[in-house]
Design a protein around this motif. Structure first.
Motif, PDB file in Angstrom:
ATOM      1  N   HIS A  28       0.698  -0.619  -0.349  1.00 20.19           N
ATOM      2  CA  HIS A  28      -0.044  -0.086   0.055  1.00 20.19           C
ATOM      3  C   HIS A  28       0.797   1.104  -0.280  1.00 20.19           C
ATOM      4  O   HIS A  28       0.606   2.920  -0.481  1.00 20.19           O
ATOM      5  CB  HIS A  28      -0.934  -0.062   0.946  1.00 20.19           C
ATOM      6  N   GLN A  29       2.290   0.880   1.084  1.00 23.98           N
ATOM      7  CA  GLN A  29       3.496   2.923   0.802  1.00 23.98           C
ATOM      8  C   GLN A  29       2.545   3.176  -0.882  1.00 23.98           C
ATOM      9  O   GLN A  29       3.192   4.148  -1.377  1.00 23.98           O
ATOM     10  CB  GLN A  29       4.380   1.880   1.187  1.00 23.98           C
ATOM     11  N   ARG A  30       3.101   1.916  -1.773  1.00 27.33           N
ATOM     12  CA  ARG A  30       3.654   1.939  -2.842  1.00 27.33           C
ATOM     13  C   ARG A  30       2.614   2.469  -3.784  1.00 27.33           C
ATOM     14  O   ARG A  30       2.872   3.629  -4.721  1.00 27.33           O
ATOM     15  CB  ARG A  30       4.514   0.673  -3.548  1.00 27.33           C
ATOM     16  N   VAL A  31       1.633   1.882  -3.034  1.00 28.66           N
ATOM     17  CA  VAL A  31       0.220   2.983  -3.748  1.00 28.66           C
ATOM     18  C   VAL A  31       0.290   4.105  -3.721  1.00 28.66           C
ATOM     19  O   VAL A  31      -0.015   4.907  -4.560  1.00 28.66           O
ATOM     20  CB  VAL A  31      -0.768   1.845  -4.230  1.00 28.66           C
ATOM     21  N   LEU A  32       0.529   4.823  -2.293  1.00 25.03           N
ATOM     22  CA  LEU A  32       0.040   5.941  -2.463  1.00 25.03           C
ATOM     23  C   LEU A  32       1.574   7.135  -2.866  1.00 25.03           C
ATOM     24  O   LEU A  32       1.272   8.053  -3.027  1.00 25.03           O
ATOM     25  CB  LEU A  32       0.705   6.183   0.012  1.00 25.03           C
ATOM     26  N   GLU A  33       2.531   6.606  -2.849  1.00 28.86           N
ATOM     27  CA  GLU A  33       3.699   7.105  -4.103  1.00 28.86           C
ATOM     28  C   GLU A  33       2.945   7.374  -5.277  1.00 28.86           C
ATOM     29  O   GLU A  33       3.661   8.155  -5.935  1.00 28.86           O
ATOM     30  CB  GLU A  33       5.134   6.138  -3.688  1.00 28.86           C
ATOM     31  N   LEU A  34       2.309   7.019  -5.504  1.00 27.40           N
ATOM     32  CA  LEU A  34       1.935   6.515  -7.013  1.00 27.40           C
ATOM     33  C   LEU A  34       0.723   7.338  -7.176  1.00 27.40           C
ATOM     34  O   LEU A  34       1.451   8.178  -8.140  1.00 27.40           O
ATOM     35  CB  LEU A  34       1.479   4.768  -7.669  1.00 27.40           C
ATOM     36  N   TRP A  35       0.470   8.307  -6.302  1.00 28.26           N
ATOM     37  CA  TRP A  35      -0.472   9.109  -5.892  1.00 28.26           C
ATOM     38  C   TRP A  35      -0.645   9.845  -5.592  1.00 28.26           C
ATOM     39  O   TRP A  35      -0.267  11.169  -6.420  1.00 28.26           O
ATOM     40  CB  TRP A  35      -1.569   8.036  -4.830  1.00 28.26           C
ATOM     41  N   VAL A  72       2.425   0.093 -11.671  1.00 26.18           N
ATOM     42  CA  VAL A  72       2.608   1.728 -12.505  1.00 26.18           C
ATOM     43  C   VAL A  72       1.542   2.281 -12.588  1.00 26.18           C
ATOM     44  O   VAL A  72       1.143   3.037 -13.144  1.00 26.18           O
ATOM     45  CB  VAL A  72       2.883   0.969 -13.899  1.00 26.18           C
ATOM     46  N   GLY A  73      -0.148   1.573 -11.922  1.00 32.11           N
ATOM     47  CA  GLY A  73      -1.069   1.801 -11.954  1.00 32.11           C
ATOM     48  C   GLY A  73      -1.974   1.867 -10.624  1.00 32.11           C
ATOM     49  O   GLY A  73      -1.633   0.279 -10.192  1.00 32.11           O
ATOM     50  N   SER A  74      -3.563   2.193 -10.827  1.00 29.00           N
ATOM     51  CA  SER A  74      -4.280   2.077  -8.875  1.00 29.00           C
ATOM     52  C   SER A  74      -5.880   2.341  -9.892  1.00 29.00           C
ATOM     53  O   SER A  74      -5.786   3.065 -10.936  1.00 29.00           O
ATOM     54  CB  SER A  74      -4.034   2.367  -8.667  1.00 29.00           C
ATOM     55  N   ILE A  75      -6.605   1.226  -9.386  1.00 29.15           N
ATOM     56  CA  ILE A  75      -7.819   1.588  -8.846  1.00 29.15           C
ATOM     57  C   ILE A  75      -8.620   0.749  -7.726  1.00 29.15           C
ATOM     58  O   ILE A  75      -8.030  -0.207  -7.652  1.00 29.15           O
ATOM     59  CB  ILE A  75      -8.766   1.529 -11.058  1.00 29.15           C
ATOM     60  N   LEU A  89      -8.529   6.015 -10.346  1.00 22.51           N
ATOM     61  CA  LEU A  89      -7.387   5.500 -11.045  1.00 22.51           C
ATOM     62  C   LEU A  89      -6.467   6.308 -11.104  1.00 22.51           C
ATOM     63  O   LEU A  89      -6.223   7.752 -11.631  1.00 22.51           O
ATOM     64  CB  LEU A  89      -8.318   5.907 -12.677  1.00 22.51           C
ATOM     65  N   ALA A  90      -5.557   5.680 -11.709  1.00 27.42           N
ATOM     66  CA  ALA A  90      -4.102   6.625 -11.624  1.00 27.42           C
ATOM     67  C   ALA A  90      -2.967   5.799 -12.541  1.00 27.42           C
ATOM     68  O   ALA A  90      -3.230   4.270 -11.921  1.00 27.42           O
ATOM     69  CB  ALA A  90      -3.623   6.938 -10.162  1.00 27.42           C
ATOM     70  N   VAL A  91      -2.278   6.483 -13.487  1.00 28.10           N
ATOM     71  CA  VAL A  91      -1.445   5.606 -14.063  1.00 28.10           C
ATOM     72  C   VAL A  91      -0.358   6.552 -13.848  1.00 28.10           C
ATOM     73  O   VAL A  91      -0.483   7.471 -13.840  1.00 28.10           O
ATOM     74  CB  VAL A  91      -1.428   5.192 -15.521  1.00 28.10           C
ATOM     75  N   SER A  92       0.888   6.027 -13.534  1.00 23.07           N
ATOM     76  CA  SER A  92       1.979   6.980 -13.248  1.00 23.07           C
ATOM     77  C   SER A  92       2.570   7.574 -14.902  1.00 23.07           C
ATOM     78  O   SER A  92       2.633   7.302 -16.041  1.00 23.07           O
ATOM     79  CB  SER A  92       3.061   5.653 -12.532  1.00 23.07           C
ATOM     80  N   PRO A  93       3.374   8.580 -14.304  1.00 22.69           N
ATOM     81  CA  PRO A  93       3.465   9.632 -16.102  1.00 22.69           C
ATOM     82  C   PRO A  93       4.235   8.554 -16.956  1.00 22.69           C
ATOM     83  O   PRO A  93       3.789   8.601 -18.591  1.00 22.69           O
ATOM     84  CB  PRO A  93       3.941  10.408 -15.463  1.00 22.69           C
ATOM     85  N   ALA A  94       5.289   7.580 -16.964  1.00 17.98           N
ATOM     86  CA  ALA A  94       5.917   6.844 -17.488  1.00 17.98           C
ATOM     87  C   ALA A  94       5.112   5.970 -19.034  1.00 17.98           C
ATOM     88  O   ALA A  94       5.795   5.868 -19.167  1.00 17.98           O
ATOM     89  CB  ALA A  94       7.153   6.704 -17.168  1.00 17.98           C
ATOM     90  N   GLY A  99      -2.541   2.107 -22.828  1.00 21.53           N
ATOM     91  CA  GLY A  99      -4.135   1.405 -22.589  1.00 21.53           C
ATOM     92  C   GLY A  99      -4.558   1.208 -21.318  1.00 21.53           C
ATOM     93  O   GLY A  99      -5.015   0.144 -20.825  1.00 21.53           O
ATOM     94  N   ILE A 100      -3.312   1.287 -20.436  1.00 18.19           N
ATOM     95  CA  ILE A 100      -3.532   1.083 -19.233  1.00 18.19           C
ATOM     96  C   ILE A 100      -4.343   1.595 -17.924  1.00 18.19           C
ATOM     97  O   ILE A 100      -5.392   0.491 -17.820  1.00 18.19           O
ATOM     98  CB  ILE A 100      -1.922   1.243 -18.516  1.00 18.19           C
TER      99      ILE A 100
END
Ligand SMILES: CC(C)(COP(=O)(O)OP(=O)(O)OC[C@H]1O[C@@H](n2cnc3c(N)ncnc32)[C@H](O)[C@@H]1OP(=O)(O)O)[C@@H](O)C(=O)NCCC(=O)NCCS
Length: 154
Positions: A28-35, A72-75, A89-94, A99-100
């Motif tokens: 879950h920390q990685r997901v917070l980082e992604l956001w 690299v993405g979440s929902i 819903l988020a996808v890392s900028p890179a 289509g992710i």
């Protein structure tokens, strides 16, 4: 829960392999980082405690896109027994425009439908350009114009 699965055409242009799968509590920390790095407008529930509560209430709700072992993405596909709601819903900028996010939404819709959900929606802030453009192009979704949202403050 549906998945993990590799959607048809999941080979991205850069050759990375995308897997859509449930997020584990340890991640879950990685997901917070992604956001934080590009998840759109921050929300008051972008916190460990809120994610821990989500895992306890609905362990399959948070789904991630995994490329070569990296999230690299979440929902979040929320289901309260009445309506299905899509959040975070988020996808890392890179990794955008491959289509992710579309794969994540397809997965969320299939998972919600499998639970008996007939109505599915996503709230999008009107000044969130990425969100508005994505949802305007999302197959099967249409913009509601006859409703607005009242939120309890404080
Ligand atoms: C919105 C977001 C999740 C889209 O992720 P993505 O993986 O790039 O989206 P997809 O590749 O699946 O896009 C599908 C289609 O949506 C449209 N689209 C998506 N992002 C777009 C953008 N920035 N500008 C214009 N159209 C866009 C396009 O039609 C695209 O198809 P195309 O690439 O073949 O033209 C990503 O930009 C993001 O994480 N933004 C920040 C967080 C956010 O705003 N989330 C939405 C909250 S409501």
């Amino acid at each position: 829960m549906i998945g993990p699965f590799k959607p048809a055409g999941s080979e991205t242009p850069m050759g990375a392999d995308v897997t859509i799968r449930a997020c584990t509590p340890a991640e879950h920390q990685r997901v917070l980082e992604l956001w934080r790095e590009g998840g759109g407008p921050p929300t008051p529930t972008d916190r460990s405690e809120a994610l821990e509560r989500l895992f306890a209430d609905d362990p399959d709700a948070l789904v991630v896109a995994d490329v070569d072992g990296e999230i690299v993405g979440s929902i979040i596909a929320g289901w309260d027994g009445w309506r299905g709601s899509i959040y975070r819903l988020a996808v890392s900028p890179a990794h955008r425009r491959r289509g992710i996010a579309t794969m994540l939404v397809e997965h969320a819709v299939a998972a919600l439908r499998a639970r008996g959900c007939a109505r599915i929606g996503a709230l999008v802030e009107i000044d969130n350009d990425h969100g508005m453009r994505f949802w305007s192009a999302a197959p099967g979704f249409h913009r509601e114009t006859g409703q607005t949202r009242f939120t309890l403050t404080g």
